[in-house]
Design a protein around this motif. Structure first.
Motif, PDB file in Angstrom:
ATOM      1  N   LEU A 164       0.816  -1.216   0.000  1.00  0.00           N
ATOM      2  CA  LEU A 164       0.000   0.000   0.000  1.00  0.00           C
ATOM      3  C   LEU A 164       0.855   1.275   0.000  1.00  0.00           C
ATOM      4  N   MET A 165       0.514   2.200  -0.925  1.00  0.00           N
ATOM      5  CA  MET A 165       1.208   3.499  -0.951  1.00  0.00           C
ATOM      6  C   MET A 165       0.210   4.565  -0.530  1.00  0.00           C
ATOM      7  N   LYS A 196      -7.767  -0.963  -4.657  1.00  0.00           N
ATOM      8  CA  LYS A 196      -7.254  -2.315  -4.927  1.00  0.00           C
ATOM      9  C   LYS A 196      -8.364  -3.184  -5.518  1.00  0.00           C
ATOM     10  N   LYS A 209      -1.171   8.316  -0.558  1.00  0.00           N
ATOM     11  CA  LYS A 209      -1.091   9.512  -1.399  1.00  0.00           C
ATOM     12  C   LYS A 209      -2.024  10.558  -0.798  1.00  0.00           C
ATOM     13  N   MET A 210      -1.498  11.729  -0.525  1.00  0.00           N
ATOM     14  CA  MET A 210      -2.339  12.798   0.026  1.00  0.00           C
ATOM     15  C   MET A 210      -3.076  13.506  -1.123  1.00  0.00           C
ATOM     16  N   ALA A 211      -4.339  13.741  -0.918  1.00  0.00           N
ATOM     17  CA  ALA A 211      -5.146  14.409  -1.953  1.00  0.00           C
ATOM     18  C   ALA A 211      -4.692  15.869  -2.093  1.00  0.00           C
ATOM     19  N   PRO A 212      -4.602  16.380  -3.330  1.00  0.00           N
ATOM     20  CA  PRO A 212      -4.218  17.793  -3.491  1.00  0.00           C
ATOM     21  C   PRO A 212      -5.319  18.713  -2.960  1.00  0.00           C
ATOM     22  N   ILE A 218      -9.102   3.183  -0.686  1.00  0.00           N
ATOM     23  CA  ILE A 218      -8.003   2.280  -1.057  1.00  0.00           C
ATOM     24  C   ILE A 218      -8.320   1.703  -2.431  1.00  0.00           C
ATOM     25  N   MET A 277       0.534  -3.278 -15.635  1.00  0.00           N
ATOM     26  CA  MET A 277       0.978  -2.594 -14.415  1.00  0.00           C
ATOM     27  C   MET A 277      -0.209  -2.366 -13.468  1.00  0.00           C
ATOM     28  N   PRO A 278       0.088  -2.269 -12.185  1.00  0.00           N
ATOM     29  CA  PRO A 278      -1.006  -2.019 -11.235  1.00  0.00           C
ATOM     30  C   PRO A 278      -1.290  -0.511 -11.137  1.00  0.00           C
ATOM     31  N   VAL A 279      -2.234  -0.008 -11.909  1.00  0.00           N
ATOM     32  CA  VAL A 279      -2.464   1.441 -11.956  1.00  0.00           C
ATOM     33  C   VAL A 279      -3.911   1.865 -11.741  1.00  0.00           C
ATOM     34  N   SER A 294      -4.012  -0.293  -7.926  1.00  0.00           N
ATOM     35  CA  SER A 294      -2.651   0.222  -7.696  1.00  0.00           C
ATOM     36  C   SER A 294      -2.187   0.103  -6.249  1.00  0.00           C
ATOM     37  N   TYR A 295      -3.065  -0.328  -5.362  1.00  0.00           N
ATOM     38  CA  TYR A 295      -2.734  -0.380  -3.923  1.00  0.00           C
ATOM     39  C   TYR A 295      -2.323   0.996  -3.401  1.00  0.00           C
ATOM     40  N   THR A 296      -3.067   2.001  -3.853  1.00  0.00           N
ATOM     41  CA  THR A 296      -2.812   3.355  -3.353  1.00  0.00           C
ATOM     42  C   THR A 296      -3.912   3.708  -2.362  1.00  0.00           C
ATOM     43  N   MET A 297      -3.504   4.352  -1.271  1.00  0.00           N
ATOM     44  CA  MET A 297      -4.508   4.862  -0.337  1.00  0.00           C
ATOM     45  C   MET A 297      -4.554   6.382  -0.506  1.00  0.00           C
ATOM     46  N   LEU A 298      -5.691   6.887  -0.974  1.00  0.00           N
ATOM     47  CA  LEU A 298      -5.853   8.327  -1.156  1.00  0.00           C
ATOM     48  C   LEU A 298      -6.445   8.903   0.124  1.00  0.00           C
ATOM     49  N   LYS A 299      -5.739   9.883   0.706  1.00  0.00           N
ATOM     50  CA  LYS A 299      -6.209  10.469   1.972  1.00  0.00           C
ATOM     51  C   LYS A 299      -6.438  11.959   1.800  1.00  0.00           C
ATOM     52  N   THR A 300      -7.461  12.434   2.439  1.00  0.00           N
ATOM     53  CA  THR A 300      -7.676  13.882   2.444  1.00  0.00           C
ATOM     54  C   THR A 300      -7.208  14.413   3.804  1.00  0.00           C
ATOM     55  N   VAL A 326     -11.670  14.307  -5.786  1.00  0.00           N
ATOM     56  CA  VAL A 326     -10.719  14.545  -4.680  1.00  0.00           C
ATOM     57  C   VAL A 326      -9.280  14.366  -5.177  1.00  0.00           C
ATOM     58  N   GLU A 327      -9.090  13.343  -5.986  1.00  0.00           N
ATOM     59  CA  GLU A 327      -7.756  13.004  -6.498  1.00  0.00           C
ATOM     60  C   GLU A 327      -7.155  14.138  -7.345  1.00  0.00           C
TER      61      GLU A 327
END
Lengths: 266, 270
Positions: A155-156, B171, A158-161, B169, B240-242, B156-162, B196-197
């Protein structure tokens, strides 16, 4: 003055000898207690999985040494375990050590097959009571804990802009495969499955895997020490060590859930 | 042998003797030097102390190393030493002629056949797809045979945080799914995270900015919970995992899969 120095020297020497004797005695005691571990594990398995012969229809004990009977019994046990795993919708692992294959299955469907390059296993599993081991393996084992050199979910964060000016379109992800793969799956019935990548071409890979192995040995020794110091026989856990191609080892580790199930055919 | 030859051999012997003598003197010099160094060291109280400390430290280190070696490596090896004769497999002909034994083995073999049939029945003869999210590959089967394979893109196994407490997440879920719907010319309804992204404000549920045309390819197959198998504009990312959890395919593979799978077909993701 000289006598005092001599006395101090001999006193120090005596203390040293006592300390050395204590350490040696403890090491011998630890080794003896550890050697009793396999017998204790075997006794535990016997009480849990041992066959009680029916009084009305006694089974000839000789059949348990008969190769045809035993191989058929093993096949049955393996199929029973795989069918039990197929009843769930999650990913499970079947290890057929007889034909050196590791198979990922979902709901009974084989979704990935890997060739095992090298197999090592405990004496108990290799030449122990076949009937007992087969009974134990007739139901799938549940993973209770795992240790690995790679992450299960990479898991990576990423902070939202905050606004569009901060937004950067995604660049191509870094998918370079650089971590050596090694992991240990601990099953609820005490069995430990070690999986290591078969490729050991680079020195950093070898070093990292050796460190991983050393950490595991330290963990085990520490827990055994704790038992031994309270005069208990340390737990002996039978193991299966496998070497698989790195890509397959990684696929298997990432695919099976944390509390996944494993069936083994020895 | 002539006198001249005798003289020549004699001079060679003399040369060899000289060489040996000089070698011996070098060795004597070396041992002499060591001896004198040791005598000096032992005579000097400070040096003697240092030497003792060095020897004791090396000895201690060596002992600790040996203890660890014993505990970590030797004891596990000792545990594996066979304690008695293990079970030996035999082919007992007298036992195999026994009627009870024959009956027992035949019962076992029947069980194995029954269980084999049951296990085989889990693999459908109908079409299904297998998706490998680690290698980002797909495998399409029909009548239990592989008919197509290729690259795909998965989560992509990305966690998007605000800055607030919101997080997503991305996945692809693993396990067994079924095709729940098939769509042609799909339109993407952008979820909140898509705004948000990009640092955009989240619009209302039916705001026109939520609808995006032509980004999902010509077809989409739904596997539930909002996850789709669809096409992509970013073909260079295949393999690729995207993705945000959906499975992306190239146009040809997507078309083949769309026409091979039907609603209810199984999707296995691992």
């Amino acid at each position: 003055m000289e006598n005092e120095v001599k006395k101090a020297d001999s006193g120090r020497r005596t203390t040293l000898m006592v300390v050395i004797s204590i350490i040696i005695a403890f090491l011998v005691y630890y080794a003896v207690m550890s050697m009793m571990g396999p017998a204790k594990t075997m006794a535990g398995l016997k009480s849990r999985y041992g066959v009680q012969p029916a009084e009305e229809n006694p089974v000839d004990e000789g059949v348990f040494n008969d190769s045809i009977y035993v191989s058929t019994m093993k096949q049955k046990a393996f199929l029973q375990a795989r069918i039990a795993m197929a009843e769930t919708d999650s990913v499970s692992l079947s290890l057929n050590l007889s034909d050196s294959t590791a198979i990922l299955e979902i709901n009974g469907v084989m979704v990935h097959t890997a060739k095992i390059r090298e197999i090592q296993m405990s004496r108990i599993l290799r030449s122990g009571d076949v009937n007992l081991i087969t009974s134990m393996l007739a139901t799938p084992g549940h993973i209770v804990r795992d240790f690995a050199t790679i992450k299960k979910e990479p898991l990576m964060i990423k902070m939202a802009p905050k606004d569009t000016s901060e937004f950067k379109p995604d660049i191509i992800p870094d998918t370079s495969d650089y971590e050596p793969v090694g992991y240990i799956l601990e099953m609820e019935r005490g069995l430990r499955i070690f999986v290591y990548q078969a490729e050991q071409d680079t020195a950093p890979d070898r070093r990292q895997l050796r460190m991983f192995d050393l950490k595991d040995r330290m963990r085990n020794t520490w827990s055994s020490m704790k038992k031994v110091t309270v005069f208990k026989v340390p737990e002996y856990r039978p193991y299966i060590k496998l070497r698989l191609p790195r890509a397959d080892a990684k696929i298997i580790y990432r695919a099976i859930p944390r509390k996944g199930q494993v069936a083994v055919y020895i | 042998m002539t006198n001249g030859e005798h003289n020549e051999i004699g001079s060679q012997d003399a040369e060899m003797n000289d060489q040996k003598r000089s070698d011996l003197s070098v060795t004597d010099d070396f041992t002499g030097k060591i001896r004198s160094f040791l005598q000096k060291t032992l005579a000097d109280r400070k040096l003697r102390k240092v030497l003792r400390i060095v020897i004791v430290s090396l000895g201690t280190l060596m002992s600790v190393f040996l203890i660890f070696l014993f505990l970590f490596y030797l004891v596990p090896v000792i545990q594996e030493i066979p304690s008695g004769a293990g079970a030996k497999m035999t082919i007992n002909s007298s036992l195999q002629e026994d009627q009870k034994y024959k009956k027992q083995v035949s019962l076992l073999q029947k069980d194995v056949q029954r269980l084999s049939r049951k296990f085989s029945s889990y693999t459908s003869g109908l079409s299904y797809i297998v998706i490998n999210t680690t290698d980002n590959r797909f495998f399409l089967y029909r009548n239990k045979k592989l008919i197509r394979e290729g690259f795909c893109s998965s989560g992509s196994y990305t966690m998007l945080k605000t800055e607030g407490e919101q997080k997503w997440i991305f996945k692809t879920p693993k396990g067994k799914y079924r095709i729940q719907g098939k769509i042609t010319s799909p339109v993407w309804r952008r979820p909140d995270w898509a705004f948000v992204e990009e640092g955009l404000p989240i619009p209302s549920a039916n705001h026109p900015s939520r609808w995006e045309y032509g980004v999902l390819g010509d077809y989409a197959l739904s596997i539930g919970d909002g996850y789709l198998i669809h096409g992509t504009l970013y073909k260079r990312f295949l393999g690729m995992p995207v993705t945000h959890g959906c499975v992306r395919l190239n146009d040809e593979d997507l078309e083949a899969i769309y026409h091979t799978l039907s609603v209810g077909s199984k999707v296995y993701i691992f």
